[in-house]
Scaffold this motif. Structure first.
Motif, PDB file in Angstrom:
ATOM      1  N   THR A 100      -0.607  -2.943  -0.187  1.00 25.70           N
ATOM      2  CA  THR A 100      -1.761  -3.699   0.298  1.00 25.70           C
ATOM      3  C   THR A 100      -2.664  -2.727   1.028  1.00 25.70           C
ATOM      4  O   THR A 100      -2.214  -2.015   1.928  1.00 25.70           O
ATOM      5  CB  THR A 100      -1.325  -4.827   1.255  1.00 25.70           C
ATOM      6  OG1 THR A 100      -0.329  -5.616   0.611  1.00 25.70           O
ATOM      7  CG2 THR A 100      -2.499  -5.700   1.639  1.00 25.70           C
ATOM      8  N   VAL A 101      -3.925  -2.680   0.631  1.00 22.27           N
ATOM      9  CA  VAL A 101      -4.874  -1.726   1.194  1.00 22.27           C
ATOM     10  C   VAL A 101      -6.156  -2.458   1.571  1.00 22.27           C
ATOM     11  O   VAL A 101      -6.655  -3.294   0.814  1.00 22.27           O
ATOM     12  CB  VAL A 101      -5.194  -0.590   0.195  1.00 22.27           C
ATOM     13  CG1 VAL A 101      -6.092   0.453   0.825  1.00 22.27           C
ATOM     14  CG2 VAL A 101      -3.918   0.042  -0.341  1.00 22.27           C
ATOM     15  N   MET A 102      -6.681  -2.130   2.750  1.00 22.18           N
ATOM     16  CA  MET A 102      -7.941  -2.694   3.207  1.00 22.18           C
ATOM     17  C   MET A 102      -8.993  -1.583   3.186  1.00 22.18           C
ATOM     18  O   MET A 102      -8.737  -0.481   3.685  1.00 22.18           O
ATOM     19  CB  MET A 102      -7.773  -3.263   4.615  1.00 22.18           C
ATOM     20  CG  MET A 102      -9.006  -3.949   5.135  1.00 22.18           C
ATOM     21  SD  MET A 102      -8.726  -4.934   6.646  1.00 22.18           S
ATOM     22  CE  MET A 102      -7.829  -3.814   7.684  1.00 22.18           C
ATOM     23  N   ARG A 161      -6.993  -5.461  -0.933  1.00 20.35           N
ATOM     24  CA  ARG A 161      -6.524  -5.436  -2.318  1.00 20.35           C
ATOM     25  C   ARG A 161      -5.020  -5.234  -2.391  1.00 20.35           C
ATOM     26  O   ARG A 161      -4.451  -4.496  -1.589  1.00 20.35           O
ATOM     27  CB  ARG A 161      -7.245  -4.337  -3.087  1.00 20.35           C
ATOM     28  CG  ARG A 161      -8.755  -4.583  -3.040  1.00 20.35           C
ATOM     29  CD  ARG A 161      -9.497  -3.879  -4.074  1.00 20.35           C
ATOM     30  NE  ARG A 161     -10.918  -4.265  -3.958  1.00 20.35           N
ATOM     31  CZ  ARG A 161     -11.822  -3.934  -4.834  1.00 20.35           C
ATOM     32  NH1 ARG A 161     -11.501  -3.221  -5.878  1.00 20.35           N
ATOM     33  NH2 ARG A 161     -13.063  -4.324  -4.670  1.00 20.35           N
ATOM     34  N   ARG A 162      -4.420  -5.906  -3.368  1.00 12.63           N
ATOM     35  CA  ARG A 162      -2.981  -5.773  -3.615  1.00 12.63           C
ATOM     36  C   ARG A 162      -2.795  -5.056  -4.948  1.00 12.63           C
ATOM     37  O   ARG A 162      -3.463  -5.379  -5.936  1.00 12.63           O
ATOM     38  CB  ARG A 162      -2.329  -7.158  -3.705  1.00 12.63           C
ATOM     39  CG  ARG A 162      -2.323  -7.915  -2.426  1.00 12.63           C
ATOM     40  CD  ARG A 162      -1.135  -7.634  -1.563  1.00 12.63           C
ATOM     41  NE  ARG A 162       0.091  -8.145  -2.172  1.00 12.63           N
ATOM     42  CZ  ARG A 162       1.286  -7.691  -1.909  1.00 12.63           C
ATOM     43  NH1 ARG A 162       1.462  -6.729  -1.059  1.00 12.63           N
ATOM     44  NH2 ARG A 162       2.345  -8.203  -2.500  1.00 12.63           N
ATOM     45  N   GLN A 196      -4.341  -2.866  -9.843  1.00  9.66           N
ATOM     46  CA  GLN A 196      -4.811  -3.922  -8.947  1.00  9.66           C
ATOM     47  C   GLN A 196      -4.396  -5.279  -9.493  1.00  9.66           C
ATOM     48  O   GLN A 196      -4.583  -5.572 -10.676  1.00  9.66           O
ATOM     49  CB  GLN A 196      -6.325  -3.864  -8.803  1.00  9.66           C
ATOM     50  CG  GLN A 196      -6.861  -4.893  -7.827  1.00  9.66           C
ATOM     51  CD  GLN A 196      -8.355  -4.826  -7.695  1.00  9.66           C
ATOM     52  OE1 GLN A 196      -8.896  -3.793  -7.372  1.00  9.66           O
ATOM     53  NE2 GLN A 196      -9.022  -5.938  -7.961  1.00  9.66           N
ATOM     54  N   LYS A 197      -3.836  -6.108  -8.611  1.00 14.85           N
ATOM     55  CA  LYS A 197      -3.394  -7.444  -9.008  1.00 14.85           C
ATOM     56  C   LYS A 197      -4.225  -8.544  -8.360  1.00 14.85           C
ATOM     57  O   LYS A 197      -4.358  -9.622  -8.927  1.00 14.85           O
ATOM     58  CB  LYS A 197      -1.909  -7.638  -8.666  1.00 14.85           C
ATOM     59  CG  LYS A 197      -0.987  -6.763  -9.487  1.00 14.85           C
ATOM     60  CD  LYS A 197      -1.074  -7.140 -10.948  1.00 14.85           C
ATOM     61  CE  LYS A 197      -0.171  -6.295 -11.802  1.00 14.85           C
ATOM     62  NZ  LYS A 197      -0.232  -6.662 -13.211  1.00 14.85           N
ATOM     63  N   SER A 198      -4.738  -8.301  -7.168  1.00  8.63           N
ATOM     64  CA  SER A 198      -5.570  -9.317  -6.519  1.00  8.63           C
ATOM     65  C   SER A 198      -6.455  -8.662  -5.475  1.00  8.63           C
ATOM     66  O   SER A 198      -6.204  -7.527  -5.056  1.00  8.63           O
ATOM     67  CB  SER A 198      -4.709 -10.404  -5.875  1.00  8.63           C
ATOM     68  OG  SER A 198      -3.905  -9.857  -4.863  1.00  8.63           O
TER      69      SER A 198
END
Length: 95
Positions: free
Chosen positions: A35-37, A58-59, A69-71
Motif C-alpha cells: 500500500t503506497v500513498m 494505491r494497492r 496495481q489492483k486498486s
C-alpha cells in the motif's frame, strides 16, 4: 512494471510532457500486497502549469516478480484530505 516497492510511481509522461508529477511517496505496507500513498500534481495543458497538490492511495499485488496495481483511491483536494485525517483522528482517539 516495478519489481520493488521503491520503484512504484505515479509519474506519467505523455508526448514528452510529464503530465503527472510525483512530489512525494509514503510506503504504508510492504510484502506480497503493498500500500503506497502518493502526493502528486497534474499538468494543466490550458494553463501550461501544474495544478494543486492531489493525493492517492494505491494497492499493489506482487505477481510473477512484478507489482501490479489492483486498486486506488484518489483524494482530490486538501480539504478532502483534512476531512479524512479528522475522521481517522476521531476514531483513533476513541480507542
Amino acid at each position: 512494471m516495478a519489481e520493488t516497492v521503491d520503484e512504484l510511481t505515479v509519474t506519467y509522461e505523455d508526448g514528452g510532457i510529464e503530465t503527472v508529477k510525483e512530489l512525494d511517496k509514503k510506503v504504508l505496507t510492504k510484502g506480497a500486497w503493498a500500500t503506497v500513498m502518493f502526493r502528486y500534481q497534474d499538468w494543466d495543458r490550458a494553463k501550461g502549469e501544474y495544478g494543486p497538490d492531489k493525493y492517492t492511495i494505491r494497492r499493489y499485488q506482487k505477481r510473477n516478480g512484478e507489482y501490479q496495481q489492483k486498486s486506488k483511491f484518489n483524494i482530490s483536494s486538501k480539504e478532502q484530505a483534512k476531512s479524512i485525517i479528522a475522521a481517522l483522528e476521531e476514531w483513533i482517539e476513541k480507542e
